[in-house]
Design an enzyme around this catalytic site. Sequence first.
Site, PDB file in Angstrom:
ATOM      1  N   ARG A 111      60.819  19.596  51.475  1.00 40.21           N
ATOM      2  CA  ARG A 111      60.220  19.313  52.780  1.00 40.21           C
ATOM      3  C   ARG A 111      61.313  19.246  53.850  1.00 40.21           C
ATOM      4  O   ARG A 111      61.118  19.664  54.987  1.00 40.21           O
ATOM      5  CB  ARG A 111      59.425  17.997  52.729  1.00 40.21           C
ATOM      6  CG  ARG A 111      58.939  17.537  54.105  1.00 40.21           C
ATOM      7  CD  ARG A 111      57.895  16.432  54.035  1.00 40.21           C
ATOM      8  NE  ARG A 111      58.158  15.426  53.053  1.00 40.21           N
ATOM      9  CZ  ARG A 111      59.041  14.419  53.176  1.00 40.21           C
ATOM     10  NH1 ARG A 111      59.777  14.320  54.270  1.00 40.21           N
ATOM     11  NH2 ARG A 111      59.184  13.531  52.212  1.00 40.21           N
ATOM     12  N   TYR A 122      45.251  30.052  74.554  1.00 39.42           N
ATOM     13  CA  TYR A 122      44.574  30.185  73.262  1.00 39.42           C
ATOM     14  C   TYR A 122      43.630  29.007  73.040  1.00 39.42           C
ATOM     15  O   TYR A 122      43.971  27.855  73.345  1.00 39.42           O
ATOM     16  CB  TYR A 122      45.625  30.271  72.158  1.00 39.42           C
ATOM     17  CG  TYR A 122      45.071  30.160  70.763  1.00 39.42           C
ATOM     18  CD1 TYR A 122      44.014  30.960  70.333  1.00 39.42           C
ATOM     19  CD2 TYR A 122      45.598  29.244  69.859  1.00 39.42           C
ATOM     20  CE1 TYR A 122      43.501  30.847  69.049  1.00 39.42           C
ATOM     21  CE2 TYR A 122      45.105  29.130  68.570  1.00 39.42           C
ATOM     22  CZ  TYR A 122      44.052  29.930  68.172  1.00 39.42           C
ATOM     23  OH  TYR A 122      43.552  29.817  66.906  1.00 39.42           O
ATOM     24  N   ASP A 177      54.844  30.085  75.063  1.00 47.18           N
ATOM     25  CA  ASP A 177      54.274  30.658  73.845  1.00 47.18           C
ATOM     26  C   ASP A 177      54.488  32.166  73.940  1.00 47.18           C
ATOM     27  O   ASP A 177      53.845  32.854  74.732  1.00 47.18           O
ATOM     28  CB  ASP A 177      52.791  30.312  73.737  1.00 47.18           C
ATOM     29  CG  ASP A 177      52.174  30.763  72.418  1.00 47.18           C
ATOM     30  OD1 ASP A 177      52.671  31.749  71.834  1.00 47.18           O
ATOM     31  OD2 ASP A 177      51.176  30.156  71.989  1.00 47.18           O
ATOM     32  N   LYS A 186      51.268  36.224  63.585  1.00 51.95           N
ATOM     33  CA  LYS A 186      50.873  37.406  64.348  1.00 51.95           C
ATOM     34  C   LYS A 186      51.924  38.508  64.247  1.00 51.95           C
ATOM     35  O   LYS A 186      52.195  39.002  63.162  1.00 51.95           O
ATOM     36  CB  LYS A 186      50.580  36.990  65.797  1.00 51.95           C
ATOM     37  CG  LYS A 186      49.678  35.751  65.928  1.00 51.95           C
ATOM     38  CD  LYS A 186      48.344  35.889  65.215  1.00 51.95           C
ATOM     39  CE  LYS A 186      47.332  34.833  65.617  1.00 51.95           C
ATOM     40  NZ  LYS A 186      47.704  33.439  65.300  1.00 51.95           N
TER      41      LYS A 186
END
Length: 381
Positions: free
Chosen positions: A50, A102, A176, A201
Amino acid sequence: MTSTPRLETLAIHAGQEPDPTTGAVMTPIYQTSTYVQQGVGEHKGYEYARTGNPTRSALEACLAALEGAAYGLAFASGMAAIDTLLKLLDPGDHVLASNDVYGGTFRLFDKQYKKYGIEFSYAELTDPAAVAAGLRAHTRWVWIETPTNPRLKVVDIAAVAEIARRHNPAIRVVVDNTFATPYLQRPLDLGAHVVVHSTTKYLGGHSDVVGGAVLTNDAALHERLKFLQNAAGAVPGPMDCFLVLRGVKTLAVRMDRHGENALAVAQFLADHPRVADVIYPGLETHPQHAVARRQMRNFGGMISFFLKGGEAETRALLKRTRLFALAESLGGVESLIELPAAMTHGSTQGSPLEVGPGLIRLSVGLEHKDDLIADLAQALV
């Protein structure tokens, strides 16, 4: 070779030295949750997955290099990256965001963090006067998408960053960059402080992985984010990191093809008698075409358009395409079509950011452009 490798070279080599043990050219997938220590606190840089993983480290270094950032952090999704950023804000802080973002981002702003006392307001960030008017005494961030999702507005990053700096040098500009990718524009070079991505994406590029990233040159901000990355644990697995690294290697050639195909498709749609309007930064009719031409290498692979018919005809079109698959997401090698109002942006319904039912969004893939145009032509009956 130049002293500073170009982006196409960085995409293949940055953070990805051959494996020192075997000489493997591809970064290994370190599928492990823990690491042996030579003594208490004595290890080779990794103690628990982690906190860190070599495959993830390679991805973070590569993405940082692509964005011209000193620091990079990878997350389990784009929304996990955004959520971790938002944890840096305090009650009473204000975020000025674009009036077109978004749907998942708006949902997190409006349905989750607003109840913690963080204020969000939305403005037309393509208008410098609206940006200046929207800033407040307690504004901490300006949140930019460019091109925006789904209306494809193009925000002048440098201009907004300068307006924010003049208002208060402490304001951080967050961009973004998912739609453009660092191949088309590098926000940090234009005055932004933080870049966020959904690596799902274009960076991944093959519709087979979910991930996110945050890039910055701010050492103090990076340390706070790194603490949260470990403490909250929204990290990607090593296989996810490997897949994004694999995808990034072909980013430049893919984005060139996405842009070439999208421009051809947009020009076809603009000339079609059944199409009412086409939104694509590469068309001279786009309101921010000049900004896009100056700020971006090409105009990207996303198109939005409206039919002259009503909502029923719009929905019918979505059933008639054959190559354009009806699906959410974007940026993969295959072409996708969707109805944001009912799919990716349903959370904006009833808000000032609501997306009308007639807007169709295309993610133009890497198929031959003539085949894509033929598919739309047969669907536009």
